[in-house]
Write an enzyme that holds these catalytic residues in place. Structure first.
Site, mmCIF file in Angstrom:
data_model
loop_
_atom_site.group_PDB
_atom_site.id
_atom_site.type_symbol
_atom_site.label_atom_id
_atom_site.label_comp_id
_atom_site.label_asym_id
_atom_site.label_seq_id
_atom_site.Cartn_x
_atom_site.Cartn_y
_atom_site.Cartn_z
ATOM 1 N N HIS A 93 -2.179 -40.991 20.395
ATOM 2 C CA HIS A 93 -2.961 -40.434 19.280
ATOM 3 C C HIS A 93 -3.295 -41.485 18.233
ATOM 4 C CE1 HIS A 93 0.935 -39.553 17.087
ATOM 5 N NE2 HIS A 93 0.176 -39.746 16.033
ATOM 6 N N ASP A 229 2.833 -39.669 24.867
ATOM 7 C CA ASP A 229 1.963 -40.130 23.779
ATOM 8 C C ASP A 229 2.020 -41.651 23.583
ATOM 9 O OD1 ASP A 229 0.406 -40.262 21.525
ATOM 10 O OD2 ASP A 229 1.407 -38.618 20.475
ATOM 11 N N SER A 661 4.231 -42.931 13.456
ATOM 12 C CA SER A 661 3.813 -42.763 14.839
ATOM 13 C C SER A 661 3.642 -44.111 15.501
ATOM 14 C CB SER A 661 2.510 -41.983 14.912
ATOM 15 O OG SER A 661 2.804 -40.626 14.889
HETATM 16 N N1 ARG Z 1 1.739 -34.396 14.693
HETATM 17 C C1 ARG Z 1 1.565 -35.776 15.056
HETATM 18 C C2 ARG Z 1 1.241 -36.620 13.811
HETATM 19 O O1 ARG Z 1 1.270 -36.134 12.720
HETATM 20 C C3 ARG Z 1 0.582 -35.957 16.157
HETATM 21 C C4 ARG Z 1 -0.834 -35.570 15.861
HETATM 22 C C5 ARG Z 1 -1.818 -35.828 16.959
HETATM 23 N N2 ARG Z 1 -1.804 -34.824 18.017
HETATM 24 C C6 ARG Z 1 -2.459 -33.618 17.996
HETATM 25 N N3 ARG Z 1 -2.312 -32.818 19.012
HETATM 26 N N4 ARG Z 1 -3.215 -33.226 16.995
HETATM 27 O O2 ARG Z 1 0.459 -37.525 13.774
HETATM 28 N N1 ASP Z 2 2.750 -37.678 14.019
HETATM 29 C C1 ASP Z 2 3.011 -38.473 12.826
HETATM 30 C C2 ASP Z 2 2.209 -39.777 12.836
HETATM 31 O O1 ASP Z 2 1.149 -39.853 13.397
HETATM 32 C C3 ASP Z 2 4.464 -38.724 12.665
HETATM 33 C C4 ASP Z 2 5.136 -37.661 11.865
HETATM 34 O O2 ASP Z 2 4.531 -37.121 10.930
HETATM 35 O O3 ASP Z 2 6.317 -37.402 12.131
HETATM 36 O O4 ASP Z 2 2.535 -40.727 12.166
#
Ligand code: ARG
Ligand code: ASP
Length: 726
Positions: A93, A229, A661
């Site tokens: 991502h 990921d 991330s």
């Molecule tokens: N929650 C994670 C972060 O805050 C991954 C976000 C990307 N993935 C998604 N399915 N939207 O970045």
């Molecule tokens: N998914 C988040 C990021 O892209 C990480 C988190 O918020 O724990 O940095």
């Protein structure tokens, strides 16, 4: 016997009152002073110098903050070096934009994955930067030199800015490094970070989204998790191994350090450490701030986004084309939307507001305990409350302007980007063509992911929410006009607006751009979407932002004093600063948790779980046939755990946030065991209040990465340059 255990007990108590394990994002140069003993007690086998040393290569030299040209200090993700030839891993991502930008209908790398089979096939990415931290320094004394308590806030900021400029210039002088000074503890301390910033970062590989984004938005922010990921890049340098803009002549960077990769995996309670660039947290806010956020701002933002997501989802489900066009937008809107909901739940569950109130009560008592303290700290919380009462309606109006205005329908934002053009006069003719070229390029990108019926629905729905939820006093003029003229029928407005607007299609807009003359600025002034966009930004800029910013400045000032007071009141406690997109170390342990009554989650997931979720009917759970085959044949190579299972993800107690991330997750020996990519739903309030019982970061097991590269993608040659320890 008794004596010893008492001693032990008091020693334990002492540790408990200094540094609490799990919680915290620590400053690398201060580990030696505050954390290393605690870390070693928790199982860490190396020294503080192994992590951070400015005189010789150390672990920090294998970590990069990923940024964008123009704002390289705002790291959007973290990455780590895994070979002495510049090979770097981060999340799928995090690389998503890069992967998407190289994708076409014929070569859909998002869908099918991408693997460069030679250096020549690696793909350049304009604008992505990778920064190595060279050194940091506490520059508080210099930055605050001459700053006094009774100074006007604006004068204070001016002086600070001036000092920072000098410090940065001095640090950068005669080097190719870039320096940045940032505020810590709400402006009570300042640290400088000096970086070496590389600008040629090429895409090496990415699994298909069915692996890299497996579970999609359904599983996002959740545990148990099965997302592969990751994506791979290579950092290139000039022949002198120094940063250089993209060139054919560049060569793979030879980093000072790269991580050893461990195949040993993880067990419950194993020590883990995460390095990275956490973006923003606010752990020291008052109860008033929390109330505004959880009772006013976020519920409205959630409501607006729920509507947008419902509309997008319906159209995406009805058309594969729309799904491709809107999946990145959908993910963008859904990510914070989901986190906010978890946050509210988590804070309620922790009784966060009551806890803050109790601390504030204690603070008031302490602040009134001596005349000296009284002078500085008494009454600041009452003032803070008054300011929050004043700013709450403005904050809500601001939320609507952003969420339902500028970003309600993206076309409103597109129309807004023509403002500069409309302001150019006859005497600016030389500026017109470059501006038109820029707009043409941007709008071509925009219309690639545009579906008119969806946009119409989004515009109508968000405008209606805007007008239904705010009193007239907080509504931009044009929204009031539309409400009156169309008797509240915003669908009718959207229909008419798009019928007339040049922003309704690329053809119409190109025609306008190609034939543009300064004298036509008037035409823009009659375009309904341009008028709307203008009205929102004018109203926001003149009626909301000035008051909002003025009050927030006062709040910031009080928060700075409150923060200083909190630290003074608890001299035995070691505080960690809120995340501010600078390098931090997080440590904790591998651990499952109990999300709710009678339910216990294990600390790791396996390929078995992917096969359990497999469902070709559901886009997010459609497992690639090759992965099914590998599962059936149990062809897992060296990557299995002790039970013969193929591990996928694991959960741990490291206190991470957005920006972490892609961060390397290390074991007690400093070897790479995983990639951080998310947090678990029940604990996402950790940005505001951390709870070791339930806050978990989610990491990808490095063995799954190697398995996918080797067995699934057949790109095992990449493993040859890695240092894998069994
Ligand atoms: N929650 C994670 C972060 O805050 C991954 C976000 C990307 N993935 C998604 N399915 N939207 O970045
Ligand atoms: N998914 C988040 C990021 O892209 C990480 C988190 O918020 O724990 O940095």
């Amino acid at each position: 016997m008794r004596k010893i255990s008492l001693l032990l007990l008091s020693a334990l108590l002492l540790i408990g009152s200094t540094v609490k394990a799990d919680e915290g994002m620590w400053i690398p140069m201060l580990l030696k002073k505050y954390n290393i003993e605690d870390m070693q007690k928790a199982g860490f086998k190396l020294t503080a110098e192994d992590i951070y040393d400015i005189n010789q290569a150390c672990l920090k030299d294998a970590v990069v903050g990923l940024g964008r040209e123009g704002r390289p200090f705002r790291h959007f993700c973290t990455g780590e070096l895994v070979s002495d030839q510049g090979l770097m891993i981060t999340n799928h991502h995090c690389g998503y934009g890069a992967i998407q930008s190289h994708s076409t209908l014929e070569h859909d790398y998002l869908k099918d994955g991408f693997w460069a089979m030679s250096r020549e096939e690696e793909l350049a990415n304009e604008g992505i930067t990778a920064s190595f931290l060279i050194r940091m320094a506490d520059v508080t004394t210099k930055v605050l030199d001459g700053v006094t308590d009774d100074m006007k806030e604006s004068d204070r900021q001016k002086l600070i800015k001036k000092h920072i400029k000098t410090i940065v210039e001095e640090a950068e002088k005669d080097t190719h490094y870039r320096a940045s000074v940032k505020a810590y503890f709400n402006g009570n301390q300042y640290f400088m970070a000096v970086y070496e910033i590389f600008k040629d970062v090429r895409l090496v590989g990415a699994p298909p989204s069915a692996i890299g984004k497996f579970g999609g938005d359904t599983d996002n922010w959740m545990w148990p998790r099965h997302t592969g990921d990751f994506s791979m890049f290579r950092i290139y340098a000039g022949k002198d191994n120094k940063p250089a803009s993209y060139s054919n002549d560049n060569v793979p960077l030879q980093p000072k350090q790269s991580f050893k990769i461990s195949l040993k995996g993880v067990n419950q309670d194993d020590f883990t450490m995460v390095f990275g660039y956490p973006g923003t947290t606010t752990e020291y806010l008052t109860s008033y701030a929390l109330k505004m956020m959880t009772e006013v701002d976020n519920p409205h933002k959630i409501k607006i986004r729920t509507k947008k997501l419902d509309l997008m989802r319906a159209d995406m489900d009805a058309s594969p084309m729309v799904r491709i066009q809107y999946s990145a937008k959908y993910a963008g809107v859904a990510n914070s939307w989901k986190r906010w909901q978890g946050e509210i739940k988590g804070l309620n569950r922790l009784n966060a507001i009551e806890k803050k109130e109790a601390l504030e009560k204690r603070f008031e008592e302490w602040a009134n305990s001596t005349p000296e303290l009284k002078k500085k700290y008494a009454g600041i919380l009452a003032k803070m409350k008054t300011y929050y009462d004043q700013v709450t309606p403005l904050s809500l109006a601001r939320d609507y302007a952003i969420e339902a205005g500028f970003r309600g329908a993206e076309t409103v934002g597109l129309a807004g980007s023509f403002k500069t053009l409309s302001n150019l006069k006859k005497e600016d003719t030389d500026k017109v063509q470059p501006e038109l070229d820029k707009l043409k390029k941007e709008s071509a990108k925009f219309f690639k992911n545009f579906n008119l019926p969806t946009e119409k629905k989004l515009l109508a729905a968000t405008l209606k929410m805007y007008s239904d939820n705010l009193s007239d006093e907080f509504l931009p003029e044009e929204i009031k006009n539309i409400k009156k003229k169309y008797k509240g029928d915003f669908e009718m407005f959207a229909e008419k607006a798009f019928a007339k607007s040049i922003f309704a299609s690329q053809t119409k807009l190109d025609q306008f751009i190609d034939n543009y003359k300064v004298s036509q600025a008037k035409k823009l002034g009659k375009d309904p979407l341009f008028v709307l966009s203008n009205s929102i930004s004018f109203f926001y800029g003149s009626k909301i932002a000035p008051d909002y910013n003025k009050i927030m400045d006062q709040i910031d000032k009080l928060q700075r004093t409150y923060m200083a007071g909190l630290m003074k009141m608890q001299p035995e406690k070691v505080f960690y600063p809120d995340a501010n997109s600078t390098f931090r170390v997080h440590y904790g342990k591998v651990s499952g948790y109990k999300p709710r009554n009678a339910v216990t989650y294990a600390h790791y997931t396996t390929l078995e779980g992917i096969i359990e979720k497999d469902n070709p009917e559901i886009f997010d759970y459609d497992v690639p046939q090759k992965l099914r085959d590998l599962y059936d044949s149990k062809d897992f190579g060296d990557y299995v755990n002790a039970k013969g299972e193929m591990p996928v993800c694991f959960a741990a107690t490291n206190h991470t946030t957005g920006g972490n991330s892609g961060s390397p997750v290390l074991n007690a020996n400093g070897e790479l065991i995983g990639l951080n990519f998310d947090r678990a739903w029940e604990g996402v309030m950790s940005d505001l209040m951390y709870d070791p019982e339930i806050c978990r970061n989610v990491s990808l097991d490095i063995r799954y990465v190697l398995f996918i590269v080797d067995k699934f993608a057949g790109a095992g040659y990449l493993l040859d340059e890695m240092n894998i320890v069994k």
